[in-house]
Design a protein around this motif. Structure first.
Motif, PDB file in Angstrom:
ATOM      1  N   VAL A 290    -114.682  21.302  24.644  1.00 13.87           N
ATOM      2  CA  VAL A 290    -114.062  19.979  24.600  1.00 13.87           C
ATOM      3  C   VAL A 290    -115.085  19.028  23.978  1.00 13.87           C
ATOM      4  O   VAL A 290    -116.226  18.970  24.431  1.00 13.87           O
ATOM      5  CB  VAL A 290    -113.695  19.510  26.024  1.00 13.87           C
ATOM      6  N   THR A 291    -114.676  18.320  22.940  1.00 16.08           N
ATOM      7  CA  THR A 291    -115.601  17.428  22.241  1.00 16.08           C
ATOM      8  C   THR A 291    -115.062  15.999  22.299  1.00 16.08           C
ATOM      9  O   THR A 291    -113.909  15.757  21.940  1.00 16.08           O
ATOM     10  CB  THR A 291    -115.774  17.888  20.779  1.00 16.08           C
ATOM     11  N   VAL A 292    -115.899  15.092  22.785  1.00 11.26           N
ATOM     12  CA  VAL A 292    -115.428  13.736  23.074  1.00 11.26           C
ATOM     13  C   VAL A 292    -116.382  12.711  22.475  1.00 11.26           C
ATOM     14  O   VAL A 292    -117.575  12.709  22.808  1.00 11.26           O
ATOM     15  CB  VAL A 292    -115.371  13.498  24.601  1.00 11.26           C
ATOM     16  N   PRO A 293    -115.894  11.827  21.605  1.00 10.51           N
ATOM     17  CA  PRO A 293    -116.751  10.731  21.143  1.00 10.51           C
ATOM     18  C   PRO A 293    -117.167   9.867  22.337  1.00 10.51           C
ATOM     19  O   PRO A 293    -116.364   9.645  23.254  1.00 10.51           O
ATOM     20  CB  PRO A 293    -115.827   9.927  20.205  1.00 10.51           C
ATOM     21  N   THR A 294    -118.408   9.398  22.324  1.00 11.68           N
ATOM     22  CA  THR A 294    -118.878   8.628  23.494  1.00 11.68           C
ATOM     23  C   THR A 294    -118.041   7.375  23.730  1.00 11.68           C
ATOM     24  O   THR A 294    -117.915   6.926  24.860  1.00 11.68           O
ATOM     25  CB  THR A 294    -120.364   8.248  23.338  1.00 11.68           C
ATOM     26  N   PHE A 297    -115.528   7.424  26.520  1.00 15.72           N
ATOM     27  CA  PHE A 297    -116.002   7.214  27.889  1.00 15.72           C
ATOM     28  C   PHE A 297    -116.267   5.735  28.142  1.00 15.72           C
ATOM     29  O   PHE A 297    -115.915   5.191  29.182  1.00 15.72           O
ATOM     30  CB  PHE A 297    -117.287   8.000  28.137  1.00 15.72           C
ATOM     31  N   ILE A 298    -116.933   5.092  27.166  1.00 18.92           N
ATOM     32  CA  ILE A 298    -117.420   3.740  27.410  1.00 18.92           C
ATOM     33  C   ILE A 298    -116.277   2.726  27.311  1.00 18.92           C
ATOM     34  O   ILE A 298    -116.030   1.963  28.241  1.00 18.92           O
ATOM     35  CB  ILE A 298    -118.547   3.387  26.416  1.00 18.92           C
ATOM     36  N   PHE A 299    -115.587   2.748  26.180  1.00 21.72           N
ATOM     37  CA  PHE A 299    -114.611   1.683  25.942  1.00 21.72           C
ATOM     38  C   PHE A 299    -113.209   2.043  26.411  1.00 21.72           C
ATOM     39  O   PHE A 299    -112.415   1.173  26.709  1.00 21.72           O
ATOM     40  CB  PHE A 299    -114.594   1.320  24.459  1.00 21.72           C
ATOM     41  N   ASP A 301    -112.729   4.296  28.911  1.00 22.74           N
ATOM     42  CA  ASP A 301    -112.855   4.609  30.341  1.00 22.74           C
ATOM     43  C   ASP A 301    -112.140   5.903  30.720  1.00 22.74           C
ATOM     44  O   ASP A 301    -111.533   6.012  31.786  1.00 22.74           O
ATOM     45  CB  ASP A 301    -112.316   3.433  31.185  1.00 22.74           C
ATOM     46  N   ILE A 302    -112.210   6.884  29.820  1.00 19.33           N
ATOM     47  CA  ILE A 302    -111.569   8.180  30.071  1.00 19.33           C
ATOM     48  C   ILE A 302    -112.428   8.987  31.051  1.00 19.33           C
ATOM     49  O   ILE A 302    -113.654   9.000  30.944  1.00 19.33           O
ATOM     50  CB  ILE A 302    -111.420   8.953  28.749  1.00 19.33           C
ATOM     51  N   SER A 303    -111.767   9.630  32.007  1.00 13.66           N
ATOM     52  CA  SER A 303    -112.453  10.556  32.914  1.00 13.66           C
ATOM     53  C   SER A 303    -112.075  11.979  32.545  1.00 13.66           C
ATOM     54  O   SER A 303    -110.908  12.255  32.267  1.00 13.66           O
ATOM     55  CB  SER A 303    -112.038  10.307  34.365  1.00 13.66           C
ATOM     56  N   LEU A 304    -113.061  12.864  32.580  1.00 17.45           N
ATOM     57  CA  LEU A 304    -112.786  14.282  32.353  1.00 17.45           C
ATOM     58  C   LEU A 304    -113.104  15.038  33.629  1.00 17.45           C
ATOM     59  O   LEU A 304    -114.207  14.924  34.180  1.00 17.45           O
ATOM     60  CB  LEU A 304    -113.637  14.816  31.193  1.00 17.45           C
TER      61      LEU A 304
ATOM     62  N   THR B 281    -121.466   8.470  30.910  1.00 13.03           N
ATOM     63  CA  THR B 281    -121.879   8.102  29.555  1.00 13.03           C
ATOM     64  C   THR B 281    -121.794   6.583  29.406  1.00 13.03           C
ATOM     65  O   THR B 281    -120.752   5.988  29.696  1.00 13.03           O
ATOM     66  CB  THR B 281    -120.973   8.800  28.524  1.00 13.03           C
ATOM     67  N   PRO B 289    -120.965  13.245  19.368  1.00 15.01           N
ATOM     68  CA  PRO B 289    -120.086  13.289  20.538  1.00 15.01           C
ATOM     69  C   PRO B 289    -120.697  14.106  21.678  1.00 15.01           C
ATOM     70  O   PRO B 289    -121.718  14.766  21.515  1.00 15.01           O
ATOM     71  CB  PRO B 289    -118.824  13.971  20.000  1.00 15.01           C
ATOM     72  N   VAL B 290    -120.040  14.037  22.798  1.00 12.79           N
ATOM     73  CA  VAL B 290    -120.378  14.884  23.949  1.00 12.79           C
ATOM     74  C   VAL B 290    -119.540  16.152  23.830  1.00 12.79           C
ATOM     75  O   VAL B 290    -118.326  16.074  23.677  1.00 12.79           O
ATOM     76  CB  VAL B 290    -120.061  14.137  25.265  1.00 12.79           C
ATOM     77  N   THR B 291    -120.191  17.308  23.877  1.00 12.43           N
ATOM     78  CA  THR B 291    -119.486  18.580  23.714  1.00 12.43           C
ATOM     79  C   THR B 291    -119.694  19.424  24.970  1.00 12.43           C
ATOM     80  O   THR B 291    -120.830  19.646  25.387  1.00 12.43           O
ATOM     81  CB  THR B 291    -120.005  19.317  22.466  1.00 12.43           C
ATOM     82  N   VAL B 292    -118.595  19.859  25.549  1.00 15.94           N
ATOM     83  CA  VAL B 292    -118.647  20.517  26.862  1.00 15.94           C
ATOM     84  C   VAL B 292    -117.852  21.818  26.834  1.00 15.94           C
ATOM     85  O   VAL B 292    -116.655  21.802  26.552  1.00 15.94           O
ATOM     86  CB  VAL B 292    -118.043  19.597  27.952  1.00 15.94           C
ATOM     87  N   LEU B 304    -116.810  14.047  34.048  1.00 17.62           N
ATOM     88  CA  LEU B 304    -117.397  13.176  33.025  1.00 17.62           C
ATOM     89  C   LEU B 304    -116.734  11.807  33.119  1.00 17.62           C
ATOM     90  O   LEU B 304    -115.505  11.699  33.074  1.00 17.62           O
ATOM     91  CB  LEU B 304    -117.183  13.772  31.629  1.00 17.62           C
ATOM     92  N   ARG B 305    -117.566  10.796  33.237  1.00 17.29           N
ATOM     93  CA  ARG B 305    -117.050   9.432  33.367  1.00 17.29           C
ATOM     94  C   ARG B 305    -117.743   8.543  32.341  1.00 17.29           C
ATOM     95  O   ARG B 305    -118.645   8.978  31.628  1.00 17.29           O
ATOM     96  CB  ARG B 305    -117.350   8.904  34.786  1.00 17.29           C
ATOM     97  N   GLY B 306    -117.321   7.294  32.295  1.00 15.63           N
ATOM     98  CA  GLY B 306    -117.971   6.344  31.410  1.00 15.63           C
ATOM     99  C   GLY B 306    -118.256   5.052  32.150  1.00 15.63           C
ATOM    100  O   GLY B 306    -117.632   4.764  33.181  1.00 15.63           O
ATOM    101  N   PHE B 307    -119.245   4.316  31.658  1.00 16.28           N
ATOM    102  CA  PHE B 307    -119.525   3.005  32.245  1.00 16.28           C
ATOM    103  C   PHE B 307    -119.672   1.980  31.133  1.00 16.28           C
ATOM    104  O   PHE B 307    -120.378   2.205  30.150  1.00 16.28           O
ATOM    105  CB  PHE B 307    -120.809   3.016  33.074  1.00 16.28           C
ATOM    106  N   TRP B 308    -118.991   0.859  31.330  1.00 12.59           N
ATOM    107  CA  TRP B 308    -119.109  -0.252  30.395  1.00 12.59           C
ATOM    108  C   TRP B 308    -119.184  -1.518  31.231  1.00 12.59           C
ATOM    109  O   TRP B 308    -118.230  -1.867  31.914  1.00 12.59           O
ATOM    110  CB  TRP B 308    -117.906  -0.281  29.461  1.00 12.59           C
TER     111      TRP B 308
END
Lengths: 370, 370
Positions: A290-294, A297-299, A301-304, B281, B289-292, B304-308
């Motif tokens: 699974v490849t996710v642009p950062t 996550f930041i803007f 607010d997607i959770s995996l 992130t 990107p983040v690759t998992v 995987l979460r994000g913070f803004w």
């Protein structure tokens, strides 16, 4: 609804009592209860299933006081069963003499004298939570292993109700609170979990947006999923556009997505998700990460997250498992939950294995009948 | 501790009263309160900051009844400020005539006649939550925008306390319950957020495992981080081994990781995390990107979460913001929170901008002094 066997006199509740030739000589009891001689699909080492699996005779096993001897009726060959044999699944039965299989349905064949569970001879039971070694004609396990299920559904459904349908049901419940009218998005929608997601969501009034591979016959696959209740079905190539959400029409933007593929098909889920949405990964059929642009996550607010039924079974939520199994088989009985399976006699296990491993092209789930 | 200005008679609480030549002609009030003429770094269109930013004269602005006019003392050039000017940040001030900057500290210069907040002339205040347009010598905003802060810390810290240190503090609190003795892992550890994470974790008794880039001077960088309280500091190449956890020694395997880099540096965080761990992130410095692998989600139960910070500021948790600012500046005062900054006079804004954009090699955070 009590099966007729509940009405039998206690003396007849033991269908099979034998004196195992070697063991009983040293037994202090006048007579012991043993399972019949059994056949099982076993492996002594990990490796290619077609090489390491063999059908073996299993000598009779003593049925202890609180044990139940079950004559198996049917058990599927799930992909995770194959991975266990290959040695690539994180939780596996110990070697040597491991018996394959993890779920299935059987009929109560004999009850240990101290069994307290409300079980009768002939009852249909499944191991719940599932446990290793269902590819076997007779299984002896403690009464607490067995959950009695209704016997008015096709046995293939009772045999397969846990690994796939329960995964679908849990994933709809455990991550995002969904209300009637909401929508979810998933890839691998033609998988059995995918088909269950469509039907279980529909029962709850939840819309499904489904992604399938581009392949010959994809139009038929779309029609089939729509007949199950899918709201939208797209092939991956149809989603090769900037704004996939423009395809949603009146459907709400989903807050929850299920990924069993990885790679591009996972990225498409992420494109559909709304701000703050969650993608749950429960499989990796493409073997791509699974490849996710950062920025997601930041803007956005997607959770995996991830889901693994076997882990969930060990959690404190697992007590709901049997209630949910009953619910699912109820839906099967009402015709609201269905998926394609192929039943193959135990004697043709090798053919079923080949089919389950994709060596005969795309095939329905293979279920062994004993 | 009350600043002396609180003791001034009310008549002297307005330092600057002027009759703006054009506006006051149409005013019904006999006299209105206006800000002094101001200078600001403005932009009318998005583009390369060195091209679109210019220092402009801003005419006096009326100070309404509940407005506060603040003479700015210092404001940083944060990477997100640059992204806003470039037009690539999701939330930006409207064009044209946008003023740059998002956080900073100033001194109360004039109070509208109906202000009720306990503010006095000369008090240090910051916009909290931060808001657009801090690259300006005088700012007039509603009293609710301003939070009074202690003035016994270097003004550069008051100017920069929100965007970086508050991010570090929130991330330590919002995702995984940490107890003294636990550990966390982060990449980009030499960033200001990274340095704050190390120091704030240390205050809470939490160990930090830090990952930095391979580069000339990485040994000095390691030493510097260890002096701040880092337990372990590794370069990425040091972690090019199968079992990174073997490097942990007596430190517990971390349940929480912070990623501000992406790419390989994010994968290293995932390798360190324990079963069920969470990676947050908050940046993507490598632009990768983040690759998992899907197995991390399914079998390792990684989230995987994000913070803004800007999103958090708009949440219901934001009421804690000012309390946390006070806490952070208290740590600065006690010498428990520090990071390197370079103060540059407003007249040399262009040079500060070049340095902030990396055109003079690695530089400390640039803080404009007005």
């Amino acid at each position: 609804m009590a099966p007729p066997s509940r009405l039998l006199p206690p003396a007849l509740r033991i269908l099979h009592r034998c004196r195992a030739s070697t063991r009983s000589r040293f037994s202090t009891a006048a007579s012991s209860l043993f399972s019949p001689p059994s056949k099982a699909v076993v492996y002594d080492e990990h490796g290619p299933p077609e090489q390491v699996l063999k059908v073996a005779d299993v000598p009779p096993v003593e049925v202890g006081g609180r044990d139940v001897c079950v004559r198996m009726l049917a058990a599927p060959i799930n992909p995770s069963d194959i991975n266990r044999v290959e040695g690539v699944y994180p939780v596996r039965p110990p070697l040597p003499a491991a018996v394959g299989g993890y779920e299935g349905v059987g009929q109560v064949h004999a009850l240990g004298p101290a069994v307290t569970a409300p079980l009768s001879l002939g009852d249909w039971v499944i191991p719940s939570p599932p446990s290793f070694g269902t590819w076997q004609t007779h299984i002896v396990k403690h009464e607490s292993v067995w959950h009695k299920v209704r016997d008015d559904v096709p046995m293939e459904y009772a045999a397969t109700v846990t690994v796939n349908p329960l995964t679908a049901l849990r994933m709809l419940q455990d991550f995002v609170k969904l209300n009637s009218g909401d929508s979810i998005v998933q890839n691998g929608a033609t998988s059995i979990v995918g088909q269950c997601v469509i039907q279980l969501a529909k029962v709850q009034g939840i819309h499904t947006i489904n992604i399938i591979r581009d392949r010959p016959g994809s139009e038929e696959a779309k029609d089939k999923l729509k007949q199950l209740g899918a709201d939208e079905v797209f092939t991956e190539s149809q989603l090769n556009i900037k704004d996939v959400k423009s395809l949603l029409g009146a459907l709400p933007v989903p807050a929850l997505g299920f990924n069993c593929v990885g790679g591009n098909a996972a990225s498409l889920i992420l494109k559909f998700l709304r701000q703050g949405g969650t993608m749950v990964t429960y499989g990796g059929m493409s073997k791509r990460p699974v490849t996710v642009p950062t920025s997601y996550f930041i803007f956005k607010d997607i959770s995996l997250r991830g889901f693994w039924l076997q882990k969930w079974m060990n959690s404190d939520k697992a007590e709901d498992c049997r209630i949910m199994i009953d619910y699912l088989l109820g839906l099967v009985h009402e015709g609201k939950l269905k998926y394609e399976m192929e039943s193959i006699p135990f004697g043709e296990f090798s053919l079923a294995l080949e089919k389950a491993m994709g060596k005969h092209g795309s095939q329905p789930k293979q279920v062994i009948r004993f």
